[in-house]
Design a protein around this motif. Structure first.
Motif, PDB file in Angstrom:
ATOM      1  N   LEU A 118     -21.148 -27.114  64.087  1.00 25.14           N
ATOM      2  CA  LEU A 118     -21.175 -25.721  63.632  1.00 25.14           C
ATOM      3  C   LEU A 118     -21.516 -24.778  64.791  1.00 25.14           C
ATOM      4  CD1 LEU A 118     -21.069 -23.651  61.356  1.00 25.14           C
ATOM      5  CD2 LEU A 118     -23.499 -24.138  60.902  1.00 25.14           C
ATOM      6  N   LYS A 119     -22.501 -25.189  65.581  1.00 28.03           N
ATOM      7  CA  LYS A 119     -22.898 -24.374  66.734  1.00 28.03           C
ATOM      8  C   LYS A 119     -21.752 -24.224  67.720  1.00 28.03           C
ATOM      9  CE  LYS A 119     -26.409 -24.067  70.361  1.00 28.03           C
ATOM     10  NZ  LYS A 119     -27.595 -24.726  70.971  1.00 28.03           N
ATOM     11  N   ASN A 120     -21.081 -25.335  68.001  1.00 28.22           N
ATOM     12  CA  ASN A 120     -19.949 -25.274  68.933  1.00 28.22           C
ATOM     13  C   ASN A 120     -18.833 -24.395  68.393  1.00 28.22           C
ATOM     14  OD1 ASN A 120     -21.271 -26.980  70.687  1.00 28.22           O
ATOM     15  ND2 ASN A 120     -20.312 -28.842  69.884  1.00 28.22           N
ATOM     16  N   ARG A 121     -18.621 -24.490  67.072  1.00 26.86           N
ATOM     17  CA  ARG A 121     -17.562 -23.676  66.483  1.00 26.86           C
ATOM     18  C   ARG A 121     -17.922 -22.190  66.526  1.00 26.86           C
ATOM     19  NH1 ARG A 121     -15.917 -27.444  61.210  1.00 26.86           N
ATOM     20  NH2 ARG A 121     -14.941 -29.124  62.448  1.00 26.86           N
ATOM     21  N   LYS A 122     -19.239 -21.894  66.336  1.00 30.26           N
ATOM     22  CA  LYS A 122     -19.663 -20.495  66.415  1.00 30.26           C
ATOM     23  C   LYS A 122     -19.501 -19.961  67.838  1.00 30.26           C
ATOM     24  CE  LYS A 122     -22.973 -20.291  62.587  1.00 30.26           C
ATOM     25  NZ  LYS A 122     -24.404 -20.081  62.207  1.00 30.26           N
TER      26      LYS A 122
ATOM     27  N   GLU B  69     -15.966 -19.517  68.383  1.00 24.93           N
ATOM     28  CA  GLU B  69     -15.495 -18.344  67.651  1.00 24.93           C
ATOM     29  C   GLU B  69     -15.874 -17.050  68.359  1.00 24.93           C
ATOM     30  OE1 GLU B  69     -15.950 -16.274  63.232  1.00 24.93           O
ATOM     31  OE2 GLU B  69     -17.157 -18.028  63.779  1.00 24.93           O
ATOM     32  N   SER B  70     -17.149 -16.988  68.854  1.00 23.18           N
ATOM     33  CA  SER B  70     -17.590 -15.770  69.535  1.00 23.18           C
ATOM     34  C   SER B  70     -16.805 -15.552  70.827  1.00 23.18           C
ATOM     35  CB  SER B  70     -19.090 -15.851  69.833  1.00 23.18           C
ATOM     36  OG  SER B  70     -19.380 -16.932  70.714  1.00 23.18           O
TER      37      SER B  70
END
Length: 632
Positions: free
Chosen positions: A150-154, A157-158
């Motif tokens: 999730l952190k990597n995806r955020k 995404e950013s």
């Protein structure tokens, strides 16, 4: 039961021991001990008995037995009987409690069975808990893995959102850049465009992206359009500076500084165009400021009041052979050649606004050159300060200032180089040196270094000219024609008055500046005037008139010098000593004349001076007309 028997035996031994402890003597008793022979006495060894007795000497039970004289065999049998009885009693007690013991045994077996079941149950719980712990650990690992994803995806995404935001070209931005007017909104759009252009050029990952291939041509078109548009806008604003009667500083502060980001955009994304804008501004301001200073200097020249010429020197006579030539002398201004007078006020008005030529010309006012010099350099300081700050704010380059002011500096230098060689006003030159010194302090307080080199250059050019004019005054006294200067009058000579006023003026001006070289030059001037005054005094036929002439000149000189420096100085002290010595000579001469008139030709005694001092009148130091009337 065994404990009970032991306690009974112990009590009987203890009671016996308490009764005989204080009177027992083991050594005495052993000495009388008799041992009966027994059938087994051959097998018993008495070796070591004495040592054992010594070891048991302090044992209370042994001591109690021995003190009663009881035989050991009998005592031993009594102890065995007691032990046997205690054992039988103990067995009876166990028999009585047998039912209780059986019951206790059954209870223990039941408890053991229950505990065995609990052990089995707890073992099952432990197995289940271990299984649950393993499941929890697996869930925890899955949770951490999901959290990392999730952190990597955020982050992705950013970064992707920022990438899209930085690289995308909104239609609104295109409309403003292409069709919009250059205003605050346009400059904000330029900032956004600048960020996008920097983003594309700086990040290597962006250069490798496929999205850049679609966006880069559009960004380049927008850059070219923006550069072209702001160039036309800035050039149009710069042309406004060339219009006559334009207030340049107001236009710079209220108009151009509002659009200083436009110049920053050109510097970053259109360097060639920025160079053109920079060159256009330098050329415009160079011509405009040069024209302004040239016009101002021409207007100031009309206001100049000529103070001195090459013939206005201390040792040059004022008389002329022709009547018409004498009438052409500027008598009104001749006093300002040597006396400072009100001219010193210019140093107190150093920060006053510059002269406005047409107002001064309308009132028909004329000013010494140092007033025009201060006004010109005041205008130069204010203009240079404003332009230096503007160049730093607008272009971010201080070097532009020096390129702009190359023209104005040349105009001022041309004017100054035409004035300085024809300036014979030593007081005015010293005032200009003081003005330059004050202007350097003002620029230092403003923290503006742009005029440092120029002011140093002007200061360096003023000192040699002052030295040359000063030497002209000095040589005029050294080479003076005494016969043409001499007048048959004991009043203070005009040359001496010139010298006194000139010296007093320079001393007064040098108080703040403190130049040691000037003090040495004044000493040279003093030596020259001493020699000239002695030569003029010797032209009088009588010694009395010579001394009166010297006294009057010394007195006048001291009075003038005191106005410049009330506390006195080396030059003033020198003339005071000369005045004192000549006054003493004059008194002696008067006393000799009085004695001759009274018919007494004896040498004058030192004590006679006070008694005849009343004959000298009310003043010992005689000057002006009083001296003329009293001693002709």
């Amino acid at each position: 039961m065994a404990d009970v028997a032991t306690n009974k035996v112990g009590r009987s031994y203890s009671e016996t021991n308490d009764a005989q402890r204080n009177v027992f003597d083991l050594g005495a008793f052993v000495g009388d001990l008799t041992v009966e022979e027994d059938a087994s006495s051959d097998d018993i060894s008495l070796e070591g008995l004495q040592q054992e007795l010594e070891e048991c000497k302090n044992d209370d039970v042994v001591a109690n037995i021995l003190s009663k004289g009881t035989k050991l065999r009998e005592y031993t049998k009594g102890v065995e009987n007691n032990l046997r009885q205690v054992e039988l009693d103990s067995i009876q007690d166990y028999i009585k409690e047998s039912d209780n013991l059986v019951s206790l045994h059954d209870q223990i077996r039941e408890c053991d069975s229950i505990l065995s079941q609990m052990e089995t149950l707890l073992s099952g719980f432990q197995t289940e808990i271990g299984s649950i712990s393993s499941d929890i650990k697996i869930l925890q690992e899955k949770s951490m893995d999901m959290g990392l994803k999730l952190k990597n995806r955020k982050v992705a995404e950013s970064k992707l959102a920022k990438f899209v935001e930085d690289i995308i070209v909104p239609p609104r931005m295109v409309d403003i850049i292409v069709d919009g007017e250059v205003n605050d909104e346009y400059m904000r759009t330029l900032e956004i465009l600048s960020k996008k252009l920097k983003f594309v050029d700086v990040d290597p990952m962006v250069k490798a992206s496929k999205a850049l291939k679609d966006v880069q041509p559009e960004l380049e078109k927008l850059r070219q359009k923006a550069v072209s548009k702001v160039f036309d806008f800035i050039v149009q604003k710069l042309y406004a500076l060339r219009k006559p009667k334009t207030n340049i500083q107001i236009l710079q502060q209220n108009v151009l500084l509002k659009y200083k980001y436009v110049v920053s955009f050109l510097k970053e994304h259109g360097n060639e165009v920025y160079t053109e804008v920079r060159g256009a501004y330098i050329d415009t301001m160079n011509k405009v400021l040069s024209a302004h200073f040239r016009a101002y200097i021409l207007a100031l020249e009309k206001l100049q009041l000529d103070i001195a010429t090459s013939s206005d020197l201390i040792g040059v006579e004022t008389r002329s052979s022709g009547l018409f030539l004498r009438g052409r002398e500027p008598l009104k201004n001749r006093s300002a050649v040597f006396a400072l007078g009100e001219r010193i006020k210019i140093l107190k008005e150093i920060e006053e606004p510059a002269l406005i030529p047409h107002i001064a010309e309308a009132s028909s006012s004329k000013y010494p050159y140092e007033v025009l010099f201060r006004s010109l350099h005041k205008l130069l300081m204010d203009t240079a300060t404003s332009e230096y700050n503007f160049c730093d704010d607008f272009f971010g380059e201080e070097s532009i200032f020096y390129e702009i002011f190359a023209g104005p500096f040349a105009v001022i230098d041309e004017h100054f180089n035409s004035i300085l060689p024809n300036c014979y006003d030593a007081i005015g030159l010293m005032l200009m040196i003081g003005i330059i010194h004050q202007h350097q302090l003002i620029m230092s307080r403003r923290r503006i270094p742009c005029l440092d080199l120029y002011l140093d250059k002007v200061n360096i050019s003023l000192w040699p000219r002052f030295k040359m004019v000063f030497d002209m005054h000095l040589n005029s006294m050294r080479n003076a024609n005494v016969k043409t200067l001499w007048e048959d009058d004991v009043h203070p000579h005009y040359v001496m008055r010139r010298y006194a006023e000139f010296t007093a003026s320079l001393i007064r001006l040098n108080v703040e500046y403190g130049d040691g070289q000037l003090e040495l030059n004044l000493e040279r001037l003093r030596m020259a005037v001493d020699d000239l005054l002695i030569k003029l005094a010797k032209m009088f036929p009588k010694a009395k008139l010579q001394i009166v002439f010297l006294i009057n000149n010394y007195d006048m000189t001291i009075s003038v010098l005191k106005e410049a420096a009330p506390e006195g100085g080396k030059i003033q002290m020198h003339f005071e000593e000369l005045l004192k010595s000549n006054t003493t000579l004059f008194v002696k001469i008067v006393l000799v004349e009085v004695q001759k008139q009274n018919g007494c030709f004896a040498p004058v005694a030192r004590t006679a001076i006070p008694s005849d001092r009343s004959l000298m009148g009310n003043r010992l130091i005689i000057c002006g007309r009083t001296a003329t009337r009293a001693f002709q």
